[in-house]
Design a protein around this motif. Structure first.
Motif, mmCIF file in Angstrom:
data_model
loop_
_atom_site.group_PDB
_atom_site.id
_atom_site.type_symbol
_atom_site.label_atom_id
_atom_site.label_comp_id
_atom_site.label_asym_id
_atom_site.label_seq_id
_atom_site.Cartn_x
_atom_site.Cartn_y
_atom_site.Cartn_z
ATOM 1 N N VAL A 133 0.808 -1.141 -0.079
ATOM 2 C CA VAL A 133 0.148 -0.160 -0.016
ATOM 3 C C VAL A 133 0.942 1.207 0.025
ATOM 4 C CG1 VAL A 133 -1.804 1.373 1.485
ATOM 5 C CG2 VAL A 133 -1.817 -1.177 1.093
ATOM 6 N N THR A 134 2.118 1.088 0.618
ATOM 7 C CA THR A 134 3.035 2.347 0.717
ATOM 8 C C THR A 134 3.359 2.676 -0.826
ATOM 9 O OG1 THR A 134 3.444 1.883 3.078
ATOM 10 C CG2 THR A 134 5.005 3.463 1.743
ATOM 11 N N PHE A 135 4.070 1.465 -1.387
ATOM 12 C CA PHE A 135 4.489 1.881 -2.640
ATOM 13 C C PHE A 135 3.708 2.013 -3.843
ATOM 14 C CE2 PHE A 135 8.147 -0.482 -0.542
ATOM 15 C CZ PHE A 135 8.999 0.735 -0.314
ATOM 16 N N PHE A 136 2.422 1.368 -3.800
ATOM 17 C CA PHE A 136 1.382 1.674 -4.819
ATOM 18 C C PHE A 136 0.217 1.920 -4.280
ATOM 19 C CE2 PHE A 136 4.267 -2.079 -5.683
ATOM 20 C CZ PHE A 136 4.769 -1.579 -7.085
ATOM 21 N N PRO A 137 -0.023 3.275 -3.790
ATOM 22 C CA PRO A 137 -1.088 3.846 -3.105
ATOM 23 C C PRO A 137 -2.447 3.661 -4.133
ATOM 24 C CG PRO A 137 0.330 5.716 -3.692
ATOM 25 C CD PRO A 137 1.134 4.246 -3.908
ATOM 26 N N ALA A 138 -2.011 3.758 -5.304
ATOM 27 C CA ALA A 138 -3.292 3.879 -6.380
ATOM 28 C C ALA A 138 -3.965 2.386 -6.150
ATOM 29 C CB ALA A 138 -2.836 4.096 -7.782
ATOM 30 N N MET A 139 -3.170 1.507 -5.910
ATOM 31 C CA MET A 139 -3.723 -0.092 -5.814
ATOM 32 C C MET A 139 -4.021 -0.416 -4.530
ATOM 33 S SD MET A 139 -1.140 -1.622 -8.692
ATOM 34 C CE MET A 139 -1.796 -3.074 -8.523
ATOM 35 N N SER A 140 -4.235 0.338 -3.539
ATOM 36 C CA SER A 140 -4.613 -0.057 -2.176
ATOM 37 C C SER A 140 -5.721 -0.835 -1.948
ATOM 38 C CB SER A 140 -4.565 1.311 -1.314
ATOM 39 O OG SER A 140 -5.736 1.973 -1.708
ATOM 40 N N GLY A 141 -6.810 -0.678 -3.148
ATOM 41 C CA GLY A 141 -7.956 -1.535 -2.950
ATOM 42 C C GLY A 141 -7.640 -3.233 -3.445
ATOM 43 N N TYR A 142 -6.379 -3.309 -3.688
ATOM 44 C CA TYR A 142 -5.936 -4.716 -4.027
ATOM 45 C C TYR A 142 -4.984 -5.346 -2.952
ATOM 46 C CZ TYR A 142 -7.712 -3.695 -8.885
ATOM 47 O OH TYR A 142 -8.432 -3.338 -9.872
ATOM 48 N N ARG A 143 -5.188 -4.864 -1.967
ATOM 49 C CA ARG A 143 -4.195 -5.420 -0.854
ATOM 50 C C ARG A 143 -4.597 -6.895 -0.472
ATOM 51 N NH1 ARG A 143 -5.230 -1.174 3.985
ATOM 52 N NH2 ARG A 143 -3.517 -2.292 4.666
ATOM 53 N N ASP A 144 -5.814 -6.991 -0.377
ATOM 54 C CA ASP A 144 -6.111 -8.455 0.091
ATOM 55 C C ASP A 144 -5.572 -9.552 -1.189
ATOM 56 O OD1 ASP A 144 -7.201 -7.731 2.298
ATOM 57 O OD2 ASP A 144 -9.362 -7.471 1.564
ATOM 58 N N ALA A 145 -5.929 -8.813 -2.654
ATOM 59 C CA ALA A 145 -5.746 -9.871 -3.770
ATOM 60 C C ALA A 145 -4.075 -9.928 -3.411
ATOM 61 C CB ALA A 145 -6.160 -9.171 -4.672
ATOM 62 N N PHE A 146 -3.378 -9.117 -2.990
ATOM 63 C CA PHE A 146 -1.731 -9.224 -2.998
ATOM 64 C C PHE A 146 -1.659 -10.412 -1.919
ATOM 65 C CE2 PHE A 146 2.245 -7.701 -1.086
ATOM 66 C CZ PHE A 146 3.101 -8.050 -2.196
ATOM 67 N N VAL A 147 -2.109 -10.379 -0.637
ATOM 68 C CA VAL A 147 -2.184 -11.463 0.298
ATOM 69 C C VAL A 147 -2.329 -12.755 -0.133
ATOM 70 C CG1 VAL A 147 -2.869 -12.209 2.520
ATOM 71 C CG2 VAL A 147 -2.413 -9.683 2.122
#
Length: 100
Positions: A62-76
């Protein structure tokens, strides 16, 4: 002790929301399961390491890609897939041979 800690965690989680619904713990439960799988099922230090790794990677994402913060669960879930492909036993898991 584990049940008491789970109860305290559930109470603290429910204080963040204006109403309590039965499905409000699904995402934290899934993330805890993913942390246990990443660290190694059956290894308490592995689960702790998995939780630390997932938490730090999620925040750094989320820190490095704030525009993609909605995808944080997908990243996990992406991290889970990568760990299962590279080391299916988890980071601190050990291979267990079954006797037949």
């Amino acid at each position: 002790i584990g049940s008491a800690l789970a109860a305290v965690g559930g109470i603290l989680w429910s204080l963040r929301f204006p109403q309590i619904v039965p499905t409000m713990g699904i995402i934290p439960g899934l993330k805890a399961f993913i942390a246990a799988v990443v660290g190694g099922i059956g290894s308490i230090p592995g689960a702790m390491l998995g939780g630390f790794i997932l938490g730090m990677s999620e925040i750094l994402f989320v820190t490095f890609f704030p525009a993609m913060s909605g995808y944080r669960d997908a990243f996990v879930f992406f991290i889970l897939i990568i760990i299962l492909l590279l080391k299916p036993d988890g980071i601190l898991g050990t291979k267990v041979q079954e006797k037949v």
